[in-house]
Design a protein around this motif. Structure first.
Motif, PDB file in Angstrom:
ATOM      1  N   SER A  30       5.443  -0.778   2.088  1.00 34.12           N
ATOM      2  CA  SER A  30       5.133   0.132   3.202  1.00 34.12           C
ATOM      3  C   SER A  30       4.109   1.170   2.771  1.00 34.12           C
ATOM      4  CB  SER A  30       6.412   0.804   3.702  1.00 34.12           C
ATOM      5  OG  SER A  30       7.296  -0.147   4.266  1.00 34.12           O
ATOM      6  N   THR A  31       4.233   1.640   1.542  1.00 34.03           N
ATOM      7  CA  THR A  31       3.240   2.575   0.999  1.00 34.03           C
ATOM      8  C   THR A  31       1.877   1.909   0.903  1.00 34.03           C
ATOM      9  OG1 THR A  31       4.923   3.766  -0.273  1.00 34.03           O
ATOM     10  CG2 THR A  31       2.644   3.994  -1.013  1.00 34.03           C
ATOM     11  N   TRP A  32       1.853   0.657   0.464  1.00 32.29           N
ATOM     12  CA  TRP A  32       0.604  -0.114   0.391  1.00 32.29           C
ATOM     13  C   TRP A  32      -0.037  -0.252   1.771  1.00 32.29           C
ATOM     14  CZ3 TRP A  32       0.543  -5.387   2.301  1.00 32.29           C
ATOM     15  CH2 TRP A  32      -0.676  -6.038   2.119  1.00 32.29           C
ATOM     16  N   VAL A  33       0.759  -0.540   2.796  1.00 30.34           N
ATOM     17  CA  VAL A  33       0.228  -0.674   4.155  1.00 30.34           C
ATOM     18  C   VAL A  33      -0.407   0.632   4.604  1.00 30.34           C
ATOM     19  CG1 VAL A  33       0.843  -1.038   6.582  1.00 30.34           C
ATOM     20  CG2 VAL A  33       1.817  -2.520   4.818  1.00 30.34           C
ATOM     21  N   ARG A  34       0.286   1.749   4.385  1.00 26.22           N
ATOM     22  CA  ARG A  34      -0.264   3.043   4.802  1.00 26.22           C
ATOM     23  C   ARG A  34      -1.570   3.341   4.077  1.00 26.22           C
ATOM     24  NH1 ARG A  34       5.246   4.498   4.509  1.00 26.22           N
ATOM     25  NH2 ARG A  34       4.945   5.409   2.444  1.00 26.22           N
ATOM     26  N   ALA A  35      -1.628   3.017   2.794  1.00 29.25           N
ATOM     27  CA  ALA A  35      -2.848   3.282   2.027  1.00 29.25           C
ATOM     28  C   ALA A  35      -4.006   2.437   2.545  1.00 29.25           C
ATOM     29  CB  ALA A  35      -2.601   3.012   0.545  1.00 29.25           C
ATOM     30  N   LEU A  36      -3.773   1.135   2.785  1.00 29.32           N
ATOM     31  CA  LEU A  36      -4.847   0.278   3.277  1.00 29.32           C
ATOM     32  C   LEU A  36      -5.285   0.681   4.678  1.00 29.32           C
ATOM     33  CD1 LEU A  36      -4.403  -1.527   0.781  1.00 29.32           C
ATOM     34  CD2 LEU A  36      -4.593  -3.511   2.311  1.00 29.32           C
ATOM     35  N   HIS A  37      -4.331   1.192   5.453  1.00 26.78           N
ATOM     36  CA  HIS A  37      -4.669   1.587   6.823  1.00 26.78           C
ATOM     37  C   HIS A  37      -5.284   2.983   6.892  1.00 26.78           C
ATOM     38  CE1 HIS A  37      -4.611   0.745  11.045  1.00 26.78           C
ATOM     39  NE2 HIS A  37      -3.927   1.830  11.327  1.00 26.78           N
ATOM     40  N   GLY A  38      -5.610   3.544   5.739  1.00 23.72           N
ATOM     41  CA  GLY A  38      -6.307   4.822   5.712  1.00 23.72           C
ATOM     42  C   GLY A  38      -5.431   6.035   5.832  1.00 23.72           C
ATOM     43  N   GLN A  39      -4.122   5.876   5.581  1.00 20.38           N
ATOM     44  CA  GLN A  39      -3.205   7.001   5.729  1.00 20.38           C
ATOM     45  C   GLN A  39      -2.612   7.441   4.397  1.00 20.38           C
ATOM     46  OE1 GLN A  39      -0.529   5.106   8.506  1.00 20.38           O
ATOM     47  NE2 GLN A  39      -1.723   5.754  10.294  1.00 20.38           N
ATOM     48  N   GLY A  40      -3.289   7.075   3.306  1.00 22.95           N
ATOM     49  CA  GLY A  40      -2.817   7.457   1.983  1.00 22.95           C
ATOM     50  C   GLY A  40      -3.393   8.796   1.549  1.00 22.95           C
ATOM     51  N   ARG A  41      -3.380   9.032   0.256  1.00 17.52           N
ATOM     52  CA  ARG A  41      -3.835  10.313  -0.292  1.00 17.52           C
ATOM     53  C   ARG A  41      -5.339  10.468  -0.164  1.00 17.52           C
ATOM     54  NH1 ARG A  41      -3.480  11.198  -5.355  1.00 17.52           N
ATOM     55  NH2 ARG A  41      -2.995  13.412  -5.227  1.00 17.52           N
ATOM     56  N   HIS A  44     -10.306   6.715   3.740  1.00 14.25           N
ATOM     57  CA  HIS A  44     -11.331   5.683   3.658  1.00 14.25           C
ATOM     58  C   HIS A  44     -11.283   4.873   4.939  1.00 14.25           C
ATOM     59  CE1 HIS A  44      -8.228   2.624   3.005  1.00 14.25           C
ATOM     60  NE2 HIS A  44      -7.662   3.476   2.173  1.00 14.25           N
ATOM     61  N   THR A  45     -12.246   3.981   5.120  1.00 17.85           N
ATOM     62  CA  THR A  45     -12.262   3.142   6.309  1.00 17.85           C
ATOM     63  C   THR A  45     -10.996   2.289   6.339  1.00 17.85           C
ATOM     64  OG1 THR A  45     -14.668   3.033   6.237  1.00 17.85           O
ATOM     65  CG2 THR A  45     -13.533   1.376   7.576  1.00 17.85           C
ATOM     66  N   PRO A  46     -10.185   2.411   7.382  1.00 15.02           N
ATOM     67  CA  PRO A  46      -8.898   1.702   7.393  1.00 15.02           C
ATOM     68  C   PRO A  46      -9.072   0.202   7.609  1.00 15.02           C
ATOM     69  CG  PRO A  46      -9.231   2.845   9.478  1.00 15.02           C
ATOM     70  CD  PRO A  46     -10.368   3.255   8.587  1.00 15.02           C
ATOM     71  N   ALA A  47      -8.224  -0.570   6.948  1.00 19.10           N
ATOM     72  CA  ALA A  47      -8.144  -2.010   7.214  1.00 19.10           C
ATOM     73  C   ALA A  47      -7.246  -2.222   8.428  1.00 19.10           C
ATOM     74  CB  ALA A  47      -7.561  -2.742   6.000  1.00 19.10           C
ATOM     75  N   GLY A  48      -7.578  -3.184   9.257  1.00 18.15           N
ATOM     76  CA  GLY A  48      -6.775  -3.473  10.435  1.00 18.15           C
ATOM     77  C   GLY A  48      -5.448  -4.121  10.068  1.00 18.15           C
ATOM     78  N   PHE A  49      -4.463  -3.978  10.953  1.00 20.22           N
ATOM     79  CA  PHE A  49      -3.146  -4.547  10.666  1.00 20.22           C
ATOM     80  C   PHE A  49      -3.190  -6.065  10.590  1.00 20.22           C
ATOM     81  CE2 PHE A  49      -1.645  -0.416  12.505  1.00 20.22           C
ATOM     82  CZ  PHE A  49      -1.020   0.037  11.361  1.00 20.22           C
TER      83      PHE A  49
END
Length: 302
Positions: A30-41, A44-49
């Motif tokens: 779940s942390t990985w998903v948030r980071a890829l979707h641009g919601q991490g620390r 960056h440009t978010p990856a789509g779900f």
């Protein structure tokens, strides 16, 4: 289906799958998903779900294997990863390594791990020529399939080298039986496939089945199931449903696709013909012609 609804559907499907794994593996993913979707620390440009779902699908067998061994991502070492990669070959291994790198980069970024076990891991590039399927494996394949939808999926892949993921994206308006064509979306463009008599019959059978079984269907996709034909999000059939079709004949979708191109390559030594007929990359066309005619020197095409 609107992009917003598609995103919500993909996000829900992603989290539903992750929830099947025990903690702390599920929490780490779940942390990985948030980071890829641009919601991490780091922003960056978010990856789509949808893309993130595809990444998770690639790594899912590995994740379940590690979970069964009592491991979570913080306990995975470079030896675990190397051992897992050794079970795969070529592009499959490279794709898996790419997804694993994204896991551990995200976890390090979010300060859940201190060392990235994929750092420094490399796989040889390698050149793998396609191998033809034996004729007995394809003979009668359509007769062994359960229902018109399954026969259409395998038929389009085996006859016209339409990729399986492109088949499941087809809408009702894409087959034009009067003009004997099929519009296949690829990236931002459309590849127009000219259908033979068998493909026309397969598409017509599928359309009749849909009208008979689900006269009030609202899903615009050519292929649907009893779970999706009136689903408010109008999803395409799942990857697992598509794979289940090919499981009936004991082949992978890519094997059937590659065999069709290789069969055509046996009839010609012209890679340009393959590019035009199937809409494939020139490098793939050259590789297939080389596999079909190893005695011939091939010119480069651009």
């Amino acid at each position: 289906m609107s992009q917003e609804r598609r995103d919500r559907y993909d996000e829900q499907a992603l989290h539903t799958r992750i929830a099947r794994l025990p903690a702390p593996m599920s929490d780490q993913l779940s942390t990985w998903v948030r980071a890829l979707h641009g919601q991490g620390r780091y922003r960056h440009t978010p990856a789509g779900f949808r893309r993130i779902r595809r990444y998770l699908r690639i790594a899912w067998p590995t994740l379940t294997l590690w979970t069964a061994a009592g491991l979570d991502l913080r306990q995975v070492t470079a030896d675990h990863i190397t051992s897992e990669l050794a079970r795969h070959q070529g592009n499959v291994a490279r794709g898996l390594l790419s997804v694993l790198r994204s896991f551990f980069r995200a976890l390090k970024q979010e300060r859940l791990i201190f060392l990235n076990p994929t750092a420094g891991l490399q796989l040889p590039a390698g050149v793998h020529l396609p191998r033809p399927l034996s004729s007995d494996r394809l003979a009668g394949a359509l007769d062994r399939l359960d229902g018109p939808a399954a026969r259409l999926i395998v038929g389009l892949v085996a006859i016209h080298a339409v990729r399986a993921v492109e088949v499941v994206r087809l809408d009702l308006a894409d087959p034009d039986l009067a003009r004997r064509t099929l519009a296949v979306r690829r990236g931002e463009g459309i590849r127009l496939v000219h259908l033979d008599d068998l493909s026309i019959d397969l598409a017509a059978d599928r359309l009749r089945e849909r009208r008979r079984r689900w006269p009030q269907a609202t899903n615009p996709h050519l292929l649907s199931t009893s779970q999706t034909y009136r689903h408010p999000a109008s999803p395409q059939i799942s990857y697992c449903a598509m794979r289940a079709v090919f499981d009936q004949i004991g082949l992978l979708p890519r094997q059937v696709w590659a065999d069709r191109i290789l069969d055509e390559a046996r009839q010609t030594a012209d890679p340009v013909h393959l590019v035009r007929l199937f809409g494939i990359y020139p490098s793939i066309a050259v590789k297939d012609v080389h596999a079909a005619h190893p005695d011939k020197a091939l010119p480069r095409i651009r």
